[in-house]
Structure formats: structure tokens, C-alpha cells
Write a protein that holds these residues in place. Structure first.
Motif, PDB file in Angstrom:
ATOM      1  N   ILE A   1       4.544 -16.403   3.927  1.00  0.00           N
ATOM      2  CA  ILE A   1       3.642 -15.268   3.760  1.00  0.00           C
ATOM      3  C   ILE A   1       3.960 -14.248   4.852  1.00  0.00           C
ATOM      4  N   VAL A   2       4.203 -13.016   4.443  1.00  0.00           N
ATOM      5  CA  VAL A   2       4.449 -11.953   5.415  1.00  0.00           C
ATOM      6  C   VAL A   2       3.321 -10.937   5.278  1.00  0.00           C
ATOM      7  N   ALA A   3       2.662 -10.624   6.393  1.00  0.00           N
ATOM      8  CA  ALA A   3       1.532  -9.680   6.349  1.00  0.00           C
ATOM      9  C   ALA A   3       1.797  -8.512   7.294  1.00  0.00           C
TER      10      ALA A   3
ATOM     11  N   ASP B   1       7.673 -15.169   0.110  1.00  0.00           N
ATOM     12  CA  ASP B   1       7.153 -15.507  -1.225  1.00  0.00           C
ATOM     13  C   ASP B   1       5.923 -14.661  -1.548  1.00  0.00           C
ATOM     14  N   ARG B   2       5.208 -14.269  -0.509  1.00  0.00           N
ATOM     15  CA  ARG B   2       3.993 -13.472  -0.677  1.00  0.00           C
ATOM     16  C   ARG B   2       3.969 -12.388   0.405  1.00  0.00           C
ATOM     17  N   ILE B   3       3.533 -11.179   0.013  1.00  0.00           N
ATOM     18  CA  ILE B   3       3.474 -10.076   0.976  1.00  0.00           C
ATOM     19  C   ILE B   3       2.069  -9.469   0.956  1.00  0.00           C
TER      20      ILE B   3
ATOM     21  N   LYS C   1       4.554 -12.454  -4.907  1.00  0.00           N
ATOM     22  CA  LYS C   1       3.307 -11.752  -5.245  1.00  0.00           C
ATOM     23  C   LYS C   1       2.791 -10.991  -4.040  1.00  0.00           C
ATOM     24  N   GLY C   2       1.892 -10.019  -4.298  1.00  0.00           N
ATOM     25  CA  GLY C   2       1.402  -9.198  -3.201  1.00  0.00           C
ATOM     26  C   GLY C   2      -0.112  -9.058  -3.190  1.00  0.00           C
ATOM     27  N   LEU C   3      -0.600  -8.634  -2.045  1.00  0.00           N
ATOM     28  CA  LEU C   3      -2.023  -8.322  -1.880  1.00  0.00           C
ATOM     29  C   LEU C   3      -2.126  -7.060  -1.033  1.00  0.00           C
ATOM     30  N   LEU C   4      -2.904  -6.111  -1.520  1.00  0.00           N
ATOM     31  CA  LEU C   4      -3.143  -4.865  -0.795  1.00  0.00           C
ATOM     32  C   LEU C   4      -4.580  -4.857  -0.289  1.00  0.00           C
ATOM     33  N   LEU C   5      -4.744  -4.628   1.010  1.00  0.00           N
ATOM     34  CA  LEU C   5      -6.077  -4.532   1.606  1.00  0.00           C
ATOM     35  C   LEU C   5      -6.238  -3.144   2.201  1.00  0.00           C
ATOM     36  N   LEU C   6      -7.258  -2.415   1.746  1.00  0.00           N
ATOM     37  CA  LEU C   6      -7.481  -1.051   2.230  1.00  0.00           C
ATOM     38  C   LEU C   6      -8.917  -0.893   2.711  1.00  0.00           C
TER      39      LEU C   6
ATOM     40  N   VAL D   1       1.071   4.641  -3.262  1.00  0.00           N
ATOM     41  CA  VAL D   1       2.135   4.390  -2.274  1.00  0.00           C
ATOM     42  C   VAL D   1       2.425   2.881  -2.207  1.00  0.00           C
ATOM     43  N   ALA D   2       1.351   2.111  -2.151  1.00  0.00           N
ATOM     44  CA  ALA D   2       1.512   0.654  -2.011  1.00  0.00           C
ATOM     45  C   ALA D   2       2.192   0.051  -3.242  1.00  0.00           C
ATOM     46  N   LYS D   3       1.847   0.565  -4.414  1.00  0.00           N
ATOM     47  CA  LYS D   3       2.476   0.044  -5.642  1.00  0.00           C
ATOM     48  C   LYS D   3       3.985   0.303  -5.607  1.00  0.00           C
ATOM     49  N   SER D   4       4.343   1.501  -5.174  1.00  0.00           N
ATOM     50  CA  SER D   4       5.753   1.852  -5.060  1.00  0.00           C
ATOM     51  C   SER D   4       6.459   0.934  -4.058  1.00  0.00           C
ATOM     52  N   PHE D   5       5.797   0.631  -2.945  1.00  0.00           N
ATOM     53  CA  PHE D   5       6.358  -0.304  -1.951  1.00  0.00           C
ATOM     54  C   PHE D   5       6.559  -1.686  -2.571  1.00  0.00           C
ATOM     55  N   PHE D   6       5.497  -2.196  -3.198  1.00  0.00           N
ATOM     56  CA  PHE D   6       5.581  -3.564  -3.735  1.00  0.00           C
ATOM     57  C   PHE D   6       6.695  -3.686  -4.779  1.00  0.00           C
TER      58      PHE D   6
END
Ligand SMILES: Cc1cc2nc3c(=O)[nH]c(=O)nc-3n(C[C@H](O)[C@H](O)[C@H](O)COP(=O)(O)O)c2cc1C
Length: 189
Positions: free
Chosen positions: A3-5, A76-78, A122-127, A143-148
């Protein structure tokens, strides 16, 4: 799983950090390998648009991004966590995202897929944002969708909490920390 955060807030003990810590709890409890990059403390220079990565997929700048590129590649997860600053991600988060232009070139110009592990990526966005209105969320999510998608995360979940301004406000929100824990748990499944 690895997991990378990314924590895009400059504020130590701020709302983003508190929210991210909750999301990471179930992932740590499940024994996953969790790595947090507090972007404000790192040296991630902005993209120079030099065109170097368009030929190689590799950024010519050597700074903290060198480590981040490897971490993303092996993940595996961002999780991308950021406060809303001027209707977008923080500058710290955006600088990291822009430097992922190297991945964009690798994927779309050099036609090399950035492979995911056996459990997909898979990803998780926290705002968090001080305002209750949705404009900041809409822009930051784009922006985050483009990054993911650039780093080959085909699906991600988003959590946004508005009206969260003073340091620690997120702890007064009736459901935010619980929602973050639940989202973290889902991310590890
Ligand atoms: C430079 C700056 C710009 C901001 N711009 C916005 C904004 O456009 N929309 C918003 O909802 N909140 C905005 N805020 C408020 C922050 O999003 C809010 O205080 C947030 O809780 C900070 O999170 P943190 O404690 O994790 O740093 C801004 C704050 C700063 C410092």
C-alpha cells in the motif's frame, strides 16, 4: 499487499493526516506493507516539461520522485489524500501528480503497460475542504482520476468532507473517521 499512501497536506496533525491515519488502520492491522509519503517533507520538484520522459518514460530529474516512481510501480493499492487548495489538490500533491507524466509517456507514447500485481491495482482518494460547496471536490476529483488512470489504477473510491477547516475539525465530523476506516478496509480486500 503493498500500500502506498500520499499525504498532500503541509499541516502536521491536520485533517488530511488524521483521515489518512484512519484509512490506514485496517490495512496495517491486516498486515499489509504500508508506506506513507508525506509530500511536504520531500523534494518533489515540479515537472519541467523538458520532453525527456517522452522518449524514455524516465524523468531526468533526480529527487524524491525516484523513490516514489519505484513505490508506485511496485504498489497494489494507492491512496491519494489531500486538502482542497484553491479548488484543486494541494501544490505538494499536484507536483507529484505532474511528475507522473513519466508514467503517462511510458503508457501512452511508448505503449508499455505498467503491470499490476496479481490482485490488480486499486485506489482511494481522500479529500478535505474548508468549504461545503462542491466546486473544489469536482476539480480535485478530476485531477485525481487522471492521476489514478495514468498509474494504471482502473478503479478508485473517493471520500470528500467539506466544511472541515480548522486543524482537527475532521475529528468533530460525525462519520468521517469511521468512513475512512471502512474505505481502508475495502481497499485491502
Ligand atoms: C492555500 C489554501 C487554499 C485553500 N483553498 C480552499 C478551497 O479552494 N476550497 C476549500 O474548500 N478549502 C480551501 N482551503 C481550506 C483547506 O482545504 C482546509 O483548511 C483543510 O481542512 C486543510 O486540511 P489539512 O488540515 O489536512 O491541511 C484552503 C486552505 C489553504 C491553506
Amino acid at each position: 499487499m503493498r500500500i502506498v499512501a500520499f499525504n498532500g497536506s503541509p499541516r502536521t496533525g491536520g485533517n488530511t493526516e488524521l483521515l489518512l491515519a484512519e484509512a490506514l488502520k485496517p490495512l496495517r492491522e491486516a498486515g499489509h506493507d504500508v508506506r506513507v509519503f508525506k509530500l511536504n517533507t520531500l523534494d518533489c520538484k515540479p515537472c519541467q516539461d523538458c520532453g525527456g520522459c517522452s522518449k524514455t518514460g524516465i524523468c531526468i530529474q533526480k529527487d524524491s520522485m525516484t523513490e516514489i516512481y519505484d513505490a508506485i510501480r511496485e504498489s497494489d493499492r494507492i491512496i491519494l489524500a489531500s486538502p482542497i487548495f484553491f479548488h484543486s489538490l494541494s501544490a505538494q500533491a499536484k507536483a507529484m501528480v505532474d511528475r507522473c507524466q513519466a508514467f503517462w509517456c511510458e503508457k501512452y507514447l511508448l505503449k508499455k503497460v505498467i503491470p499490476a500485481g496479481p490482485q490488480g491495482r486499486k485506489g482511494l482518494l481522500l479529500l478535505v475542504g474548508g468549504m461545503k460547496k462542491d466546486e473544489g471536490r469536482t476539480c480535485a476529483e478530476a485531477v485525481a482520476k487522471s492521476f489514478f488512470r495514468t498509474v494504471s489504477v482502473p478503479e478508485h473510491e473517493s471520500l470528500f468532507f467539506g466544511g472541515i477547516d480548522a486543524k482537527g475539525d475532521i475529528q468533530k465530523h460525525p462519520t468521517a473517521l469511521k468512513e475512512a476506516r471502512e474505505a481502508g478496509k475495502r481497499l485491502g480486500e
